[in-house]
Enzyme design. Structure first.
Site, mmCIF file in Angstrom:
data_model
loop_
_atom_site.group_PDB
_atom_site.id
_atom_site.type_symbol
_atom_site.label_atom_id
_atom_site.label_comp_id
_atom_site.label_asym_id
_atom_site.label_seq_id
_atom_site.Cartn_x
_atom_site.Cartn_y
_atom_site.Cartn_z
ATOM 1 N N ALA A 128 0.803 -1.136 0.130
ATOM 2 C CA ALA A 128 -0.179 0.086 -0.110
ATOM 3 C C ALA A 128 0.743 1.294 -0.109
ATOM 4 C CB ALA A 128 -0.945 -0.019 1.306
ATOM 5 N N LYS A 129 1.892 1.095 -0.066
ATOM 6 C CA LYS A 129 2.931 2.175 0.200
ATOM 7 C C LYS A 129 2.558 3.290 0.996
ATOM 8 C CE LYS A 129 5.300 0.678 -4.043
ATOM 9 N NZ LYS A 129 4.492 -0.596 -4.451
#
Lengths: 298, 298
Positions: free
Chosen positions: A104-105
């Protein structure tokens, strides 16, 4: 639960492969037979199709590989129902004994990063107690916001025995715009790597690696060699293998001599090795997963 | 729809304030009277409480300020139902004539960034046509992944007439770890600022500003002066005012002489100016919003 780094090492050893299977569902690439059942139901149909496809992929690939990385963006594109599909996929992967990495950074200032970390790991505090949200084993994190912004993820990883993979040198062609800038004598990504080493240092498991890993693209074999030498006890998550152009030879440098230290992600190459019209798509996924697991044998 | 930069300028001029109201719902800070109605329903209750609270806040603040920034992390912490609450809040803000900024700090390689951009703006492609997901006017974006990773957001902003705010110099105390590194003679955040100027250059509206903005914290007044001079046609989203320590004097430098060019966010200071036991919480929000709008009068 064992220490995250050791759990990852055990999973790699048990399956004999460093392969990480990326789940990036895309409507246009799904089998027609599956799409037909969900075509008239808008975003809910999209989400149901993603859940059905990814759950089937899990059944097909987990006999050979049990590190699984769902990409949050594609589930988000199916709206709230897509996030429910993401939750189902993570739950099922856990039931199947997988190590799950939510790609999901995420990254934000500390108070907000804590909310992202709670969503990924410990769960939401409610009057009826803490309720798990994604309950992933690890999360990918963006370092641009710096020290106090990464700290909540590092702390959550330590207190809940989870893992974090910090973006260091990404696999995309334009990733060098900032990552390769020379800052005080060394490229920016080396400064980020040094911070990862520092955050990782107090989380080492018996396997010799820690809970704070680094994302280093397979498309940069020279940097992979350099970072492996500089960060000997950091797990690497290596994207860019297969569809993005990285080869098995390119990623060899990411491993310690005993074969541990890196997991190599392949998404499209394993989950979409078929034409949407192909009725034998499941068999093609099994073959693609076996081949990739073999190429990443440790 | 008018050009994003002009739509933002019109909203600031119509309300006479550069205030941006941040919606960061937190269970522990919600009014007790509201919490009681949702306390026994797990994550769905959390999400319903967030939706009810934020929709009420919109009714209370939009008479004085109509730039609204929901923080995705807090909604994500309530799981899939939380994302449905986020969708309701964005829809209602749009109905009330607001400019909406989804603060999600997204960023990934190009093919994945396209999914995030579609979720934020154009919507998901399905057999029944393109279906809106968040349908926000603007999105915050993290630049660490570089050129081709930011490009899908810039392209989507241009083709759908939306806006992007790229993190340049964030408001958190540890933000300097990488952002202040001196790269080839100048701090990293100046390199990012130059890229923003370049991406912004072809999106200018009649107000003189463009669609690709910069996030610059109120907690760094010196950098705010420097960046305003370097990026004269870039909209600034300025967090860190109020609860994080930035003052009205600190942010003055962010504005062009006619009062345009920056929106200043306040979240907790406006939405949580009361004790949870206070039955008069709605009145306190109205007063806090009026005061903040006045301090940011243009």
């Amino acid at each position: 639960m064992s220490v995250f780094a050791d759990r990852l090492a055990e999973t790699v050893r048990a399956t004999g492969t460093a392969l990480c299977v990326g789940l990036d569902p895309r409507w246009a690439m799904l089998p027609h037979s599956l799409r037909e059942r969900h075509a008239d139901h808008g975003l809910d149909g999209l989400a149901d199709a993603y859940a059905e496809f990814c759950l089937r992929v899990l059944d097909l690939v987990t006999p050979v590989a049990r590190v699984i990385k769902p990409q949050a963006a594609f589930f988000e594109l199916a709206g709230p129902a897509g996030m429910r599909a993401l939750s189902q996929v993570l739950d099922r992967a856990r039931e199947l004994g997988c190590v799950t990495i939510l790609d999901a950074k995420r990254g934000d200032i500390a108070s907000t990063a804590t909310a992202y970390a709670d969503a990924a790991f410990a769960g939401a505090p409610t009057p009826s107690g803490t309720i798990p949200v994604w309950n992933a084993d690890a999360l990918t994190v963006n370092p641009y916001l710096g020290e106090d912004a990464v700290a909540p993820f590092v702390q959550a990883a330590r207190s809940d025995d989870r893992g974090v993979f910090v973006l260091v040198r990404t696999s995309n062609p334009g990733g060098g715009l900032f990552q390769n800038l020379i800052c005080e004598g060394r490229p920016l990504y080396r400064h980020v790597g040094d911070a990862v080493a520092r955050w990782n240092a107090e989380t080492l498991g018996t396997c010799g690696f820690g809970a704070i890993g680094a994302v280093v693209g397979a498309t940069h074999p020279r940097e992979l060699v350099e970072l492996r030498a500089a960060l000997p006890d950091v797990w690497f998550l290596v994207p860019g293998y297969g569809a993005q152009g990285g080869t098995a030879a390119d990623v060899r440098a990411a491993f310690r001599s005993d074969g541990l230290g890196a997991i190599v992600n392949s998404s499209r190459g394993i989950t979409f090795p078929f034409h949407p019209d192909d009725p034998a798509w499941e068999g093609k996924i099994i073959v693609a997963a076996k081949l990739a697991a073999e190429e990443m044998r440790v």
